[in-house]
Structures are given as structure tokens and as C-alpha cells.
Enzyme design. Structure first.
Site, PDB file in Angstrom:
ATOM      1  N   ASP A  36       1.119  10.127  -1.379  1.00  0.00           N
ATOM      2  CA  ASP A  36       0.766   8.911  -0.662  1.00  0.00           C
ATOM      3  C   ASP A  36      -0.552   8.361  -1.207  1.00  0.00           C
ATOM      4  O   ASP A  36      -1.489   9.123  -1.463  1.00  0.00           O
ATOM      5  CB  ASP A  36       0.618   9.232   0.833  1.00  0.00           C
ATOM      6  CG  ASP A  36       0.469   8.003   1.687  1.00  0.00           C
ATOM      7  OD1 ASP A  36       1.463   7.290   1.874  1.00  0.00           O
ATOM      8  OD2 ASP A  36      -0.650   7.751   2.172  1.00  0.00           O
ATOM      9  N   ASN A  44      -4.872  -3.428   0.779  1.00  0.00           N
ATOM     10  CA  ASN A  44      -4.116  -4.649   1.092  1.00  0.00           C
ATOM     11  C   ASN A  44      -4.930  -5.607   1.950  1.00  0.00           C
ATOM     12  O   ASN A  44      -4.929  -6.815   1.718  1.00  0.00           O
ATOM     13  CB  ASN A  44      -2.810  -4.308   1.803  1.00  0.00           C
ATOM     14  CG  ASN A  44      -1.680  -4.012   0.845  1.00  0.00           C
ATOM     15  OD1 ASN A  44      -1.710  -4.395  -0.311  1.00  0.00           O
ATOM     16  ND2 ASN A  44      -0.672  -3.331   1.341  1.00  0.00           N
ATOM     17  N   HIS A  49      -2.057  -8.449  -0.895  1.00  0.00           N
ATOM     18  CA  HIS A  49      -0.866  -7.701  -1.288  1.00  0.00           C
ATOM     19  C   HIS A  49      -0.605  -7.744  -2.792  1.00  0.00           C
ATOM     20  O   HIS A  49       0.004  -6.814  -3.331  1.00  0.00           O
ATOM     21  CB  HIS A  49       0.353  -8.198  -0.509  1.00  0.00           C
ATOM     22  CG  HIS A  49       0.263  -7.846   0.940  1.00  0.00           C
ATOM     23  ND1 HIS A  49       0.632  -6.613   1.422  1.00  0.00           N
ATOM     24  CD2 HIS A  49      -0.183  -8.549   2.006  1.00  0.00           C
ATOM     25  CE1 HIS A  49       0.427  -6.569   2.727  1.00  0.00           C
ATOM     26  NE2 HIS A  49      -0.066  -7.733   3.116  1.00  0.00           N
ATOM     27  N   ASP A  53       0.195  -4.497  -4.880  1.00  0.00           N
ATOM     28  CA  ASP A  53       1.318  -4.308  -5.800  1.00  0.00           C
ATOM     29  C   ASP A  53       0.851  -3.758  -7.145  1.00  0.00           C
ATOM     30  O   ASP A  53       1.510  -2.896  -7.735  1.00  0.00           O
ATOM     31  CB  ASP A  53       2.067  -5.622  -6.011  1.00  0.00           C
ATOM     32  CG  ASP A  53       2.859  -6.060  -4.787  1.00  0.00           C
ATOM     33  OD1 ASP A  53       2.977  -5.275  -3.815  1.00  0.00           O
ATOM     34  OD2 ASP A  53       3.360  -7.207  -4.803  1.00  0.00           O
ATOM     35  N   GLU A  79       3.744   2.935   0.417  1.00  0.00           N
ATOM     36  CA  GLU A  79       2.892   3.541  -0.606  1.00  0.00           C
ATOM     37  C   GLU A  79       3.157   5.040  -0.723  1.00  0.00           C
ATOM     38  O   GLU A  79       2.313   5.814  -1.147  1.00  0.00           O
ATOM     39  CB  GLU A  79       1.411   3.272  -0.307  1.00  0.00           C
ATOM     40  CG  GLU A  79       0.852   4.004   0.877  1.00  0.00           C
ATOM     41  CD  GLU A  79       1.078   3.308   2.225  1.00  0.00           C
ATOM     42  OE1 GLU A  79       0.524   3.801   3.211  1.00  0.00           O
ATOM     43  OE2 GLU A  79       1.791   2.300   2.309  1.00  0.00           O
TER      44      GLU A  79
END
Length: 177
Positions: A36, A44, A49, A53, A79
């Protein structure tokens, strides 16, 4: 395409489960890792975002760099990533170090790269257990890695994982599950 995550190019959860279950059905014991990205919500929320990404693609690149073509590697949600490897248990700490080392992520919103880290939980598959059971144990170990300061691998050992506090989920029993 049905088993590929479009953003990262890795296998998706469906593909991971199908491929790993097939290997387990052939009695190929191995290690399930749940990985994770640390503090991903903060990334974010702070940078947007699009930068998130970029970070997810950087994580996918790291996973490709530290695994082999014989391993099963997937983005299993948000994630979170799953890995199934067939390696000796003694090789897992070195894999964890490589996974959890800082990933510098360059993006347009800052002059200095983000210092992204990963936390991971690992569980050796047990004879006769389901993939879901192994993933639950790996997830419990991941929770302990997060609780112990992040950017590390914790491995489920014997019938438990050494964690200072149990996971705050009354429906989850790591010993039974």
C-alpha cells in the site's frame, strides 16, 4: 483487457485472484504480499488526482523492477497492490527492502520530487488455505507495518503477526481467518 488495470498496466484484482488461485491449485506454495502507498490520500488532497496517478504509475514501475516475470503482480484496488511470489522465506526481507525504499516521484506541481514510500504485509501460503485467507493474513501484517511507522514490510509468522494493537475490526479474527 478484462484482467488489466488501465492506469498502471499491471494485472487487476480479478486477474490477480484468478492467476494466484491457479498457482495455489497446482500446490505451488508461495508468499502473498499486500502493498500500500503510504499517505496516499494526503498526496491526492495536496497535489490532485493527476499527481496521484503519476504516483500509482511510479509504484507499478517499482513493483515491476523488484519482481520477476514468474511473479504475479497486480493493482488490487486504489493504492493497494498484490504480489504472489515463489521464493524462499529468507528472501522475503530483501524483497521488502526493495519494495519499501523511497520512490522519488517527479511532477509538475513541485520542483523537488515527492518521496513516496510503500508499506507491505506478507504471508506464506499454507497448505489447504484459500487465497482469501492468505490475503487476510498479509493485510493484517500490512496494518502492522503501517502502525509501526510505515515504509516497511511485516511478515505474518506462525499463527500470528506481532503487532502492538489488534486491527480495529470486530469481524476480523486473524488467527481464525
Amino acid at each position: 483487457m478484462a484482467s488489466t488495470d488501465v492506469l498502471t498496466g499491471l494485472m487487476n484484482r480479478r486477474g490477480f485472484i484468478a492467476e494466484t488461485q491457479a498457482r495455489l491449485a497446482d500446490n505451488l506454495q508461495g508468499v502473498v504480499l499486500i502493498v500500500d502507498a503510504d499517505h496516499f490520500k494526503r498526496i491526492n488532497d495536496t497535489f490532485g488526482h493527476a499527481v496521484g496517478d503519476i504516483c500509482l504509475r511510479a509504484v507499478a514501475d517499482r513493483l515491476r523492477d523488484v519482481t520477476t516475470s514468474q511473479d504475479v503482480v497486480a493493482r488490487i484496488g486504489g493504492e493497494e497492490f498484490g504480489i504472489f511470489v515463489r521464493r524462499e522465506s529468507l528472501a522475503i526481507p530483501a524483497l521488502g527492502q526493495a519494495l519499501c525504499a523511497v520512490i522519488p516521484v517527479r511532477h509538475h506541481a513541485a520542483t523537488d520530487p515527492l518521496q513516496l514510500t510503500l508499506s507491505a504485509g506478507a504471508a506464506v501460503t499454507l497448505q489447504g488455505e484459500t487465497l482469501e485467507q492468505a490475503m487476510r493474513r498479509a493485510d493484517e501484517a500490512l496494518y502492522c507495518a503501517k502502525q509501526a511507522g510505515r515504509a516497511k514490510l511485516v511478515t505474518w509468522v506462525a499463527d500470528h503477526v506481532a503487532c502492538s494493537q489488534p486491527r480495529p475490526d470486530p469481524l476480523f479474527n486473524p488467527v481464525a481467518g
